[in-house]
Design a protein around this motif. Structure first.
Motif, PDB file in Angstrom:
ATOM      1  N   GLU A  78      62.816  68.769  45.029  1.00 42.53           N
ATOM      2  CA  GLU A  78      62.350  67.789  46.008  1.00 42.53           C
ATOM      3  C   GLU A  78      60.901  67.399  45.740  1.00 42.53           C
ATOM      4  O   GLU A  78      60.527  66.226  45.839  1.00 42.53           O
ATOM      5  CB  GLU A  78      62.502  68.352  47.419  1.00 42.53           C
ATOM      6  CG  GLU A  78      62.250  67.333  48.510  1.00 42.53           C
ATOM      7  CD  GLU A  78      62.568  67.860  49.893  1.00 42.53           C
ATOM      8  OE1 GLU A  78      62.017  67.304  50.869  1.00 42.53           O
ATOM      9  OE2 GLU A  78      63.351  68.816  50.008  1.00 42.53           O
ATOM     10  N   ARG A 110      60.815  65.065  42.717  1.00 41.91           N
ATOM     11  CA  ARG A 110      61.283  63.726  43.094  1.00 41.91           C
ATOM     12  C   ARG A 110      60.181  62.966  43.836  1.00 41.91           C
ATOM     13  O   ARG A 110      59.959  61.784  43.598  1.00 41.91           O
ATOM     14  CB  ARG A 110      62.548  63.813  43.962  1.00 41.91           C
ATOM     15  CG  ARG A 110      63.760  64.341  43.223  1.00 41.91           C
ATOM     16  CD  ARG A 110      65.066  64.000  43.914  1.00 41.91           C
ATOM     17  NE  ARG A 110      65.081  64.153  45.342  1.00 41.91           N
ATOM     18  CZ  ARG A 110      65.516  65.222  45.998  1.00 41.91           C
ATOM     19  NH1 ARG A 110      65.978  66.266  45.311  1.00 41.91           N
ATOM     20  NH2 ARG A 110      65.510  65.262  47.320  1.00 41.91           N
ATOM     21  N   ALA A 111      59.490  63.670  44.720  1.00 41.45           N
ATOM     22  CA  ALA A 111      58.400  63.036  45.478  1.00 41.45           C
ATOM     23  C   ALA A 111      57.283  62.586  44.540  1.00 41.45           C
ATOM     24  O   ALA A 111      56.672  61.534  44.732  1.00 41.45           O
ATOM     25  CB  ALA A 111      57.863  63.997  46.532  1.00 41.45           C
ATOM     26  N   GLY A 136      58.058  59.401  43.253  1.00 43.11           N
ATOM     27  CA  GLY A 136      58.333  58.412  44.284  1.00 43.11           C
ATOM     28  C   GLY A 136      59.806  58.227  44.587  1.00 43.11           C
ATOM     29  O   GLY A 136      60.190  57.266  45.253  1.00 43.11           O
ATOM     30  N   THR A 192      62.140  59.021  46.702  1.00 40.82           N
ATOM     31  CA  THR A 192      62.343  59.594  48.031  1.00 40.82           C
ATOM     32  C   THR A 192      63.727  59.315  48.594  1.00 40.82           C
ATOM     33  O   THR A 192      64.120  59.902  49.589  1.00 40.82           O
ATOM     34  CB  THR A 192      61.287  59.045  49.004  1.00 40.82           C
ATOM     35  OG1 THR A 192      61.335  57.605  48.962  1.00 40.82           O
ATOM     36  CG2 THR A 192      59.892  59.502  48.599  1.00 40.82           C
ATOM     37  N   GLY A 193      64.475  58.426  47.956  1.00 38.50           N
ATOM     38  CA  GLY A 193      65.826  58.138  48.419  1.00 38.50           C
ATOM     39  C   GLY A 193      66.782  59.276  48.094  1.00 38.50           C
ATOM     40  O   GLY A 193      66.490  60.136  47.255  1.00 38.50           O
ATOM     41  N   GLU A 194      67.915  59.270  48.747  1.00 38.44           N
ATOM     42  CA  GLU A 194      68.940  60.296  48.499  1.00 38.44           C
ATOM     43  C   GLU A 194      69.516  60.092  47.094  1.00 38.44           C
ATOM     44  O   GLU A 194      69.948  58.987  46.744  1.00 38.44           O
ATOM     45  CB  GLU A 194      70.050  60.176  49.541  1.00 38.44           C
ATOM     46  CG  GLU A 194      71.030  61.325  49.529  1.00 38.44           C
ATOM     47  CD  GLU A 194      70.416  62.649  49.979  1.00 38.44           C
ATOM     48  OE1 GLU A 194      70.939  63.698  49.568  1.00 38.44           O
ATOM     49  OE2 GLU A 194      69.426  62.624  50.719  1.00 38.44           O
ATOM     50  N   ARG A 196      63.696  54.726  44.442  1.00 34.54           N
ATOM     51  CA  ARG A 196      62.348  54.718  44.992  1.00 34.54           C
ATOM     52  C   ARG A 196      62.303  53.775  46.178  1.00 34.54           C
ATOM     53  O   ARG A 196      62.990  52.753  46.207  1.00 34.54           O
ATOM     54  CB  ARG A 196      61.346  54.261  43.925  1.00 34.54           C
ATOM     55  CG  ARG A 196      61.143  55.256  42.797  1.00 34.54           C
ATOM     56  CD  ARG A 196      60.333  54.622  41.671  1.00 34.54           C
ATOM     57  NE  ARG A 196      59.169  53.899  42.153  1.00 34.54           N
ATOM     58  CZ  ARG A 196      57.979  54.455  42.380  1.00 34.54           C
ATOM     59  NH1 ARG A 196      57.803  55.746  42.166  1.00 34.54           N
ATOM     60  NH2 ARG A 196      56.965  53.717  42.812  1.00 34.54           N
ATOM     61  N   GLU A 197      61.464  54.089  47.131  1.00 32.87           N
ATOM     62  CA  GLU A 197      61.348  53.264  48.328  1.00 32.87           C
ATOM     63  C   GLU A 197      60.842  51.864  48.003  1.00 32.87           C
ATOM     64  O   GLU A 197      61.244  50.876  48.628  1.00 32.87           O
ATOM     65  CB  GLU A 197      60.418  53.933  49.341  1.00 32.87           C
ATOM     66  CG  GLU A 197      60.401  53.274  50.697  1.00 32.87           C
ATOM     67  CD  GLU A 197      59.565  54.051  51.708  1.00 32.87           C
ATOM     68  OE1 GLU A 197      59.008  53.405  52.594  1.00 32.87           O
ATOM     69  OE2 GLU A 197      59.478  55.286  51.590  1.00 32.87           O
TER      70      GLU A 197
END
Length: 197
Positions: free
Chosen positions: A72, A75-76, A79, A81-83, A101-102
């Motif tokens: 996690e 992934r952050a 960027g 952050t999506g599933e 990514r958002e």
């Protein structure tokens, strides 16, 4: 100024995970796939005189969930952050995972390939311009498709006839050079995660 620039600065810690030695997430369900240029089978050719591959260890990815190849926190950092979205990479007939990514500027996918090794990038099976790298001590090949500035591919040799494949795609005019800087960093994080399992 591009919003991705601060991200690249934050990724400097991962830059040590890869070095040059020579030589999808999906927005709108866009999932570009590698294109075979020959009718040959997907299995890596074997040869009794083939030299052993110099890698730190063998990682069998047959049972590795590609959606679990990044923590996690990793992934952050990218960027993403999506599933994570699991799927199947039709090119390799292997499990894949799309990381979104958002901001939807770029995204990436990780595939745990058990049907071929990284020689697929260099033996004429894949129409890319290959560049040899080392990612986390493992041999790797970075591939750019001629005329396609929206995607960068990278395969990491983790075992005989197996690789971890990372595909980074642009959805909002992210330059190809930037995509190809991100690919080894993402692959380095993936290798770090699966090598410690």
């Amino acid at each position: 100024m591009r919003r991705a620039v601060p991200l690249l600065a934050a990724l400097v810690l991962l830059a040590g995970c890869s070095r040059i030695t020579g030589g999808s997430a999906t927005a709108g369900d866009r999932e570009p796939e590698p294109t075979r240029t020959t009718g040959a089978g997907s299995s890596e050719p074997t040869s009794p005189s083939k030299a052993p591959v110099d890698r730190p260890k063998k990682i069998d990815v047959a049972a590795v969930d590609p959606c679990a190849t990044l923590t996690e926190a990793q992934r952050a950092l990218f960027g993403a952050t999506g599933e994570p979205r699991p799927g199947t990479a039709t090119t390799y007939q292997s499990p894949t995972c799309n990381f979104s990514r958002e901001d939807h500027r770029w995204g990436f996918r990780v595939t745990t390939v058990t049907t071929t090794g990284i020689s697929w990038y260099t033996d004429g099976s894949f129409a890319v311009e290959p560049e040899h790298l080392e990612v986390g001590g493992f041999p790797a090949v970075l591939g750019r498709a001629p005329g396609d500035d929206e995607v960068c591919f990278l395969g990491v040799d983790v075992a005989d006839g197996q690789m971890v494949d990372v595909q980074v795609s642009s959805f909002e005019d992210v330059p190809a050079d930037e995509l190809c800087r991100l690919a080894p960093q993402i692959a380095g994080a993936v290798v770090e995660t699966i090598a410690n399992k």
